[in-house]
Scaffold this motif. Structure first.
Motif, PDB file in Angstrom:
ATOM      1  N   THR A  24     -13.061   2.365  -1.976  1.00 21.23           N
ATOM      2  CA  THR A  24     -12.966   2.766  -3.379  1.00 21.23           C
ATOM      3  C   THR A  24     -11.578   2.500  -3.948  1.00 21.23           C
ATOM      4  O   THR A  24     -10.579   2.708  -3.280  1.00 21.23           O
ATOM      5  CB  THR A  24     -13.262   4.277  -3.511  1.00 21.23           C
ATOM      6  OG1 THR A  24     -14.481   4.577  -2.869  1.00 21.23           O
ATOM      7  CG2 THR A  24     -13.364   4.697  -4.953  1.00 21.23           C
ATOM      8  N   THR A  25     -11.547   2.049  -5.198  1.00 23.00           N
ATOM      9  CA  THR A  25     -10.293   1.966  -5.945  1.00 23.00           C
ATOM     10  C   THR A  25     -10.481   2.740  -7.241  1.00 23.00           C
ATOM     11  O   THR A  25     -11.605   2.934  -7.707  1.00 23.00           O
ATOM     12  CB  THR A  25      -9.908   0.502  -6.270  1.00 23.00           C
ATOM     13  OG1 THR A  25     -10.911  -0.069  -7.115  1.00 23.00           O
ATOM     14  CG2 THR A  25      -9.747  -0.325  -5.007  1.00 23.00           C
ATOM     15  N   GLN A  36     -14.067   1.614  -8.633  1.00 21.64           N
ATOM     16  CA  GLN A  36     -14.849   0.521  -8.054  1.00 21.64           C
ATOM     17  C   GLN A  36     -15.158   0.832  -6.601  1.00 21.64           C
ATOM     18  O   GLN A  36     -14.347   1.420  -5.892  1.00 21.64           O
ATOM     19  CB  GLN A  36     -14.093  -0.803  -8.132  1.00 21.64           C
ATOM     20  CG  GLN A  36     -14.045  -1.372  -9.516  1.00 21.64           C
ATOM     21  CD  GLN A  36     -13.572  -2.812  -9.526  1.00 21.64           C
ATOM     22  OE1 GLN A  36     -12.584  -3.139  -8.889  1.00 21.64           O
ATOM     23  NE2 GLN A  36     -14.276  -3.657 -10.239  1.00 21.64           N
ATOM     24  N   LEU A  37     -16.342   0.401  -6.180  1.00 21.60           N
ATOM     25  CA  LEU A  37     -16.784   0.597  -4.802  1.00 21.60           C
ATOM     26  C   LEU A  37     -17.483  -0.667  -4.330  1.00 21.60           C
ATOM     27  O   LEU A  37     -18.367  -1.190  -5.017  1.00 21.60           O
ATOM     28  CB  LEU A  37     -17.762   1.780  -4.714  1.00 21.60           C
ATOM     29  CG  LEU A  37     -18.404   2.030  -3.356  1.00 21.60           C
ATOM     30  CD1 LEU A  37     -17.387   2.616  -2.382  1.00 21.60           C
ATOM     31  CD2 LEU A  37     -19.594   2.959  -3.487  1.00 21.60           C
ATOM     32  N   THR A  38     -17.085  -1.143  -3.160  1.00 17.79           N
ATOM     33  CA  THR A  38     -17.780  -2.259  -2.533  1.00 17.79           C
ATOM     34  C   THR A  38     -18.955  -1.685  -1.753  1.00 17.79           C
ATOM     35  O   THR A  38     -18.785  -0.775  -0.934  1.00 17.79           O
ATOM     36  CB  THR A  38     -16.837  -3.032  -1.587  1.00 17.79           C
ATOM     37  OG1 THR A  38     -15.732  -3.501  -2.360  1.00 17.79           O
ATOM     38  CG2 THR A  38     -17.549  -4.209  -0.949  1.00 17.79           C
ATOM     39  N   LEU A  58     -20.016   8.539  -8.095  1.00 13.70           N
ATOM     40  CA  LEU A  58     -19.173   7.615  -8.858  1.00 13.70           C
ATOM     41  C   LEU A  58     -19.168   7.951 -10.351  1.00 13.70           C
ATOM     42  O   LEU A  58     -18.116   7.930 -10.999  1.00 13.70           O
ATOM     43  CB  LEU A  58     -19.624   6.174  -8.636  1.00 13.70           C
ATOM     44  CG  LEU A  58     -19.405   5.645  -7.214  1.00 13.70           C
ATOM     45  CD1 LEU A  58     -20.038   4.271  -7.067  1.00 13.70           C
ATOM     46  CD2 LEU A  58     -17.943   5.609  -6.847  1.00 13.70           C
ATOM     47  N   LEU A  59     -20.338   8.259 -10.895  1.00 11.49           N
ATOM     48  CA  LEU A  59     -20.422   8.612 -12.317  1.00 11.49           C
ATOM     49  C   LEU A  59     -19.666   9.901 -12.615  1.00 11.49           C
ATOM     50  O   LEU A  59     -18.912   9.988 -13.583  1.00 11.49           O
ATOM     51  CB  LEU A  59     -21.883   8.735 -12.745  1.00 11.49           C
ATOM     52  CG  LEU A  59     -22.672   7.432 -12.798  1.00 11.49           C
ATOM     53  CD1 LEU A  59     -24.168   7.719 -12.902  1.00 11.49           C
ATOM     54  CD2 LEU A  59     -22.207   6.549 -13.945  1.00 11.49           C
ATOM     55  N   ILE A  94     -19.603  -2.334  -7.382  1.00 14.84           N
ATOM     56  CA  ILE A  94     -20.048  -1.613  -8.571  1.00 14.84           C
ATOM     57  C   ILE A  94     -18.844  -0.910  -9.196  1.00 14.84           C
ATOM     58  O   ILE A  94     -17.903  -0.531  -8.495  1.00 14.84           O
ATOM     59  CB  ILE A  94     -21.199  -0.638  -8.283  1.00 14.84           C
ATOM     60  CG1 ILE A  94     -20.881   0.289  -7.119  1.00 14.84           C
ATOM     61  CG2 ILE A  94     -22.483  -1.399  -8.012  1.00 14.84           C
ATOM     62  CD1 ILE A  94     -21.958   1.311  -6.813  1.00 14.84           C
ATOM     63  N   THR A  95     -18.907  -0.734 -10.507  1.00 19.38           N
ATOM     64  CA  THR A  95     -17.797  -0.137 -11.244  1.00 19.38           C
ATOM     65  C   THR A  95     -18.312   0.988 -12.124  1.00 19.38           C
ATOM     66  O   THR A  95     -19.236   0.792 -12.918  1.00 19.38           O
ATOM     67  CB  THR A  95     -17.109  -1.199 -12.131  1.00 19.38           C
ATOM     68  OG1 THR A  95     -16.681  -2.287 -11.304  1.00 19.38           O
ATOM     69  CG2 THR A  95     -15.918  -0.606 -12.861  1.00 19.38           C
TER      70      THR A  95
END
Length: 143
Positions: A24-25, A36-38, A58-59, A94-95
Protein backbone atom coordinates in the motif's frame (compact mmCIF):
# COMPACT_ATOMS: atom_id res chain seq x y z
CA UNK A 1 2.49 20.12 4.80
CA UNK A 2 4.03 18.23 7.72
CA UNK A 3 0.60 17.23 9.09
CA UNK A 4 -0.11 15.26 5.91
CA UNK A 5 3.29 13.50 6.00
CA UNK A 6 2.74 12.53 9.66
CA UNK A 7 -0.68 11.08 8.79
CA UNK A 8 0.90 9.12 5.92
CA UNK A 9 3.57 7.68 8.23
CA UNK A 10 0.89 6.84 10.81
CA UNK A 11 -1.10 4.93 8.19
CA UNK A 12 1.89 3.02 6.84
CA UNK A 13 3.18 2.12 10.32
CA UNK A 14 -0.13 0.66 11.55
CA UNK A 15 0.31 -3.03 12.38
CA UNK A 16 -2.56 -4.10 10.13
CA UNK A 17 -1.10 -2.30 7.12
CA UNK A 18 2.45 -3.50 7.79
CA UNK A 19 1.35 -7.14 8.06
CA UNK A 20 -1.46 -7.51 5.52
CA UNK A 21 -1.38 -4.54 3.16
CA UNK A 22 2.39 -4.28 2.60
CA UNK A 23 2.09 -3.04 -0.99
CA UNK A 24 0.00 0.00 0.00
CA UNK A 25 0.99 3.60 -0.68
CA UNK A 26 -0.78 6.73 0.50
CA UNK A 27 -0.72 10.42 -0.41
CA UNK A 28 -2.62 13.02 1.61
CA UNK A 29 -3.37 16.62 0.74
CA UNK A 30 -6.01 19.18 1.79
CA UNK A 31 -9.39 17.38 1.99
CA UNK A 32 -8.17 14.42 -0.09
CA UNK A 33 -6.34 11.14 0.35
CA UNK A 34 -5.22 8.65 -2.30
CA UNK A 35 -4.34 5.06 -1.45
CA UNK A 36 -2.96 2.52 -3.91
CA UNK A 37 -2.75 -1.24 -3.49
CA UNK A 38 -1.18 -3.82 -5.76
CA UNK A 39 -3.52 -6.80 -5.94
CA UNK A 40 -2.20 -10.10 -4.60
CA UNK A 41 -3.93 -13.50 -4.41
CA UNK A 42 -3.97 -13.28 -0.59
CA UNK A 43 -6.82 -10.72 -0.95
CA UNK A 44 -9.05 -13.10 -2.97
CA UNK A 45 -12.27 -14.86 -2.00
CA UNK A 46 -13.11 -18.35 -3.31
CA UNK A 47 -14.02 -17.06 -6.80
CA UNK A 48 -10.58 -15.53 -7.39
CA UNK A 49 -11.33 -11.82 -7.02
CA UNK A 50 -10.73 -9.33 -4.21
CA UNK A 51 -12.85 -9.90 -1.11
CA UNK A 52 -15.31 -7.12 -0.23
CA UNK A 53 -13.45 -6.41 3.01
CA UNK A 54 -10.51 -5.10 0.94
CA UNK A 55 -12.84 -2.76 -0.96
CA UNK A 56 -14.27 -1.55 2.34
CA UNK A 57 -10.90 -0.97 3.98
CA UNK A 58 -9.47 1.04 1.09
CA UNK A 59 -12.62 3.15 0.67
CA UNK A 60 -12.94 3.82 4.41
CA UNK A 61 -9.23 4.59 4.82
CA UNK A 62 -9.20 7.06 1.90
CA UNK A 63 -12.27 8.90 3.20
CA UNK A 64 -10.96 8.78 6.79
CA UNK A 65 -7.60 10.32 5.92
CA UNK A 66 -9.22 12.95 3.70
CA UNK A 67 -11.16 14.03 6.79
CA UNK A 68 -8.17 13.81 9.15
CA UNK A 69 -6.28 16.08 6.74
CA UNK A 70 -8.48 18.94 7.98
CA UNK A 71 -8.44 17.88 11.64
CA UNK A 72 -5.01 18.76 13.02
CA UNK A 73 -5.32 17.96 16.71
CA UNK A 74 -7.17 14.65 17.19
CA UNK A 75 -7.77 11.30 15.52
CA UNK A 76 -11.13 11.08 13.76
CA UNK A 77 -13.47 8.09 13.99
CA UNK A 78 -15.64 6.48 11.35
CA UNK A 79 -19.20 6.52 12.69
CA UNK A 80 -20.90 5.19 9.56
CA UNK A 81 -19.67 3.98 6.18
CA UNK A 82 -21.63 2.54 3.27
CA UNK A 83 -20.11 0.94 0.19
CA UNK A 84 -21.34 -0.08 -3.22
CA UNK A 85 -19.46 -2.81 -5.09
CA UNK A 86 -19.65 -2.24 -8.83
CA UNK A 87 -17.42 -4.93 -10.35
CA UNK A 88 -14.91 -7.58 -9.31
CA UNK A 89 -11.17 -7.22 -9.88
CA UNK A 90 -8.34 -9.73 -9.61
CA UNK A 91 -5.20 -8.10 -10.99
CA UNK A 92 -3.28 -4.86 -11.28
CA UNK A 93 -3.20 -1.86 -8.99
CA UNK A 94 -6.30 -0.26 -7.52
CA UNK A 95 -6.59 3.31 -6.27
CA UNK A 96 -8.94 4.67 -3.62
CA UNK A 97 -9.53 8.42 -3.68
CA UNK A 98 -11.26 10.01 -0.70
CA UNK A 99 -12.60 13.56 -0.63
CA UNK A 100 -14.23 15.65 2.08
CA UNK A 101 -17.76 16.65 1.02
CA UNK A 102 -19.04 18.34 4.19
CA UNK A 103 -17.50 19.61 7.40
CA UNK A 104 -18.84 21.21 10.53
CA UNK A 105 -17.58 21.44 14.09
CA UNK A 106 -18.61 17.89 15.00
CA UNK A 107 -19.52 16.10 11.77
CA UNK A 108 -17.58 15.35 8.61
CA UNK A 109 -18.83 13.55 5.51
CA UNK A 110 -16.47 12.13 2.91
CA UNK A 111 -16.86 10.14 -0.29
CA UNK A 112 -14.41 7.74 -1.82
CA UNK A 113 -14.09 5.94 -5.10
CA UNK A 114 -12.06 2.82 -5.93
CA UNK A 115 -10.78 2.58 -9.50
CA UNK A 116 -8.72 0.14 -11.53
CA UNK A 117 -5.63 1.03 -13.60
CA UNK A 118 -7.84 2.19 -16.48
CA UNK A 119 -9.72 4.60 -14.20
CA UNK A 120 -12.86 2.43 -14.26
CA UNK A 121 -14.79 2.61 -11.00
CA UNK A 122 -15.03 -0.73 -9.20
CA UNK A 123 -16.59 0.51 -5.93
CA UNK A 124 -17.57 3.70 -4.10
CA UNK A 125 -18.62 4.71 -0.63
CA UNK A 126 -19.74 7.49 1.69
CA UNK A 127 -18.91 7.88 5.35
CA UNK A 128 -19.60 9.98 8.39
CA UNK A 129 -16.74 10.86 10.72
CA UNK A 130 -16.41 12.53 14.11
CA UNK A 131 -13.56 13.87 16.19
CA UNK A 132 -12.33 11.57 18.95
CA UNK A 133 -10.65 12.57 22.19
CA UNK A 134 -7.41 10.83 21.11
CA UNK A 135 -4.71 13.39 20.44
CA UNK A 136 -2.49 13.02 17.38
CA UNK A 137 0.76 12.03 19.11
CA UNK A 138 3.84 9.92 18.45
CA UNK A 139 2.35 7.16 20.62
CA UNK A 140 -0.21 6.43 17.89
CA UNK A 141 2.31 6.73 15.08
CA UNK A 142 1.80 10.41 14.27
CA UNK A 143 5.47 11.35 13.84
Amino acid sequence: MEHYRKLERMYLSANFNKEIYQSTTIHIEEEQATIQLTIEPKYFHALGAIHGSVYFKLLDDAAFFAVNSVVNDVFVLTTNFNINLVRPISEGTITAIGKVKFKSRNLFIAESSLVNEDGKEIAFGTGHFAKSKVLLTEEIGYK
